[in-house]
Design a protein around this motif. Structure first.
Motif, PDB file in Angstrom:
ATOM      1  N   PRO A 134       0.841  -1.215   0.000  1.00 55.48           N
ATOM      2  CA  PRO A 134       0.000   0.000   0.000  1.00 55.48           C
ATOM      3  C   PRO A 134       0.868   1.253   0.000  1.00 55.48           C
ATOM      4  N   ASN A 135       0.392   2.275  -0.628  1.00 54.53           N
ATOM      5  CA  ASN A 135       1.127   3.526  -0.755  1.00 54.53           C
ATOM      6  C   ASN A 135       1.104   4.265   0.589  1.00 54.53           C
ATOM      7  N   ILE A 136       2.196   4.091   1.397  1.00 52.06           N
ATOM      8  CA  ILE A 136       2.268   4.669   2.743  1.00 52.06           C
ATOM      9  C   ILE A 136       3.328   5.771   2.756  1.00 52.06           C
ATOM     10  N   ASN A 137       2.969   6.912   3.290  1.00 53.25           N
ATOM     11  CA  ASN A 137       3.922   7.998   3.473  1.00 53.25           C
ATOM     12  C   ASN A 137       4.627   7.784   4.821  1.00 53.25           C
ATOM     13  N   TYR A 138       5.808   7.185   4.748  1.00 53.59           N
ATOM     14  CA  TYR A 138       6.508   6.803   5.979  1.00 53.59           C
ATOM     15  C   TYR A 138       6.959   8.023   6.778  1.00 53.59           C
ATOM     16  N   LEU A 139       7.227   9.134   6.102  1.00 54.08           N
ATOM     17  CA  LEU A 139       7.623  10.343   6.817  1.00 54.08           C
ATOM     18  C   LEU A 139       6.477  10.853   7.686  1.00 54.08           C
ATOM     19  N   LYS A 140       5.278  10.882   7.114  1.00 53.53           N
ATOM     20  CA  LYS A 140       4.126  11.323   7.900  1.00 53.53           C
ATOM     21  C   LYS A 140       3.858  10.376   9.055  1.00 53.53           C
ATOM     22  N   LEU A 141       3.993   9.077   8.776  1.00 53.28           N
ATOM     23  CA  LEU A 141       3.784   8.090   9.833  1.00 53.28           C
ATOM     24  C   LEU A 141       4.777   8.289  10.971  1.00 53.28           C
ATOM     25  N   PHE A 142       6.044   8.536  10.616  1.00 58.81           N
ATOM     26  CA  PHE A 142       7.068   8.761  11.637  1.00 58.81           C
ATOM     27  C   PHE A 142       6.766  10.013  12.449  1.00 58.81           C
TER      28      PHE A 142
END
Length: 369
Positions: free
Chosen positions: A107-115
């Motif tokens: 899935p297209n996950i924005n890891y920066l936003k998640l972090f």
């Protein structure tokens, strides 16, 4: 495996044929007469023997033909060898390679936003624990720079106590409460996280004291007299008979005096005469006497140590007003100077006026009550 299959079929056919054409004597059962046959040669020999025992009875040719056809088919069976197995395995692998495997897409996950979200939640959690726990309480109060003010008075004025929450401290209000004290020139209160408060105080320098009714009040470098602030006269001279512009001029000169020299001055008197309205009399702690002009006294007195060493044990007056000379008490000039200075009143008039005004104000307040 090939022989067993064909022999069994032949046994069945022979049993069937015997049932259809019974013999004259059957002393034993059919199963006992059918021997165990295992090879093709044995089966053929048995068939020939039975055919010869029968009186010209002929064997069904179809039976032999069926048997031979089955034997032929059995011989044509191809058994798998290691080579064929390897070939099939190779073909199977090629087919697997040719099959397009479905690509699994993450899935297209924005890891920066998640972090950032996880970090924000962690910070909020830590802050919440800190705010509600004793970790956020004041555990140490440090007071710096106070010389004449007591630490207890500063803390009482500030309203800051150990156990107060760090984030609830009203530092601006505490600074205003301390700044009310006239001796305080500057005040700065800082939080030092997590549990410390630092109060930096800068006081006005005390350059002298004035005496009234045997009480001594400090004179600050800003020319303010702290009435009601009783102190023992230490590290600065007692000032007599100064008021108005003469008082202000003397304080300006005292601000220029080296603190080490200022501590050695015992008393300063205002001693005007016909020739000058700026003359002063200075008494030192070592017993030496000085006459000077209060407008230039500050810069000249800083050389007192050298002058005192040059004079030694001689008794007299050090003249810093004009000539910068030493006048022995045995001379006529010294006696004249002493006579002029004796005419001045013992108490400063402006202090007497202040005391009278304070007494009248006190009486008026008592009448109001």
């Amino acid at each position: 495996m090939k022989d067993d299959f064909n022999v069994d079929e032949l046994k069945k056919k022979l049993k069937k044929d015997r049932k259809e054409t019974p013999t004259k004597a059957t002393p034993k059962s059919d199963e006992e007469k059918v021997p165990a046959l295992t090879t093709e040669k044995e089966v053929l020999d048995l068939i020939k023997k039975e055919s010869s025992e029968k009186n010209n009875d002929s064997l069904d040719e179809t039976l032999i033909e069926d048997y031979r056809d089955e034997e032929k088919d059995a011989l044509n069976i191809e058994y798998e060898t290691d080579e064929s197995e390897n070939k099939k395995e190779s073909n199977f692998k090629d087919k697997l390679k040719s099959i397009k495997r479905p690509k699994f897409k993450l899935p297209n996950i924005n890891y920066l936003k998640l972090f950032l979200i996880i970090l924000l939640l962690s910070v909020i959690s830590v802050l919440s624990i800190y705010l509600i726990s004793s970790w956020s309480a004041v555990k140490e109060i440090e007071v710096n720079g106070n010389v004449n003010l007591e630490k207890e008075e500063i803390l009482e004025r500030s309203g800051i106590k150990e156990g107060n929450k760090m984030y609830l401290l009203q530092t601006n209000k505490a600074e205003e409460n301390i700044k009310v004290l006239p001796i305080v020139e500057k005040i700065n209160i800082e939080r030092e996280w997590p549990n410390k408060v630092i109060i930096d105080v800068e006081e006005y320098k005390i350059v002298g004291f004035v005496e009234s009714h045997r009480n001594y009040y400090p004179v600050l470098e800003n020319k303010r007299v702290l009435r009601g602030f009783h102190m023992a006269p230490e590290n600065a001279p007692i000032i007599h008979f100064f008021e108005g512009k003469e008082f202000d001029g003397l304080v300006d000169s005292l601000n220029d005096v080296n603190p080490e020299i200022l501590r050695t001055i015992s008393e300063i008197y205002y001693r005007p005469h016909d020739e000058s309205n700026t003359r002063i009399q200075v008494l030192m702690n070592n017993g030496q006497e000085i006459i000077a002009d209060y407008t230039t006294f500050g810069e000249k007195i800083n050389y007192f140590e050298g002058m005192s060493n040059a004079i030694g044990d001689k008794n007299g007056i050090i003249d810093l007003e004009v000539s910068n000379a030493f006048i022995p008490y045995s001379t006529e000039e010294a006696r004249r100077v002493k006579r002029d200075m004796s005419r001045i009143p013992k108490h400063a008039p402006y202090l007497e006026e202040i005391d009278e005004n304070l007494e009248s104000i006190k009486k008026a307040l008592d009448n109001i009550d």
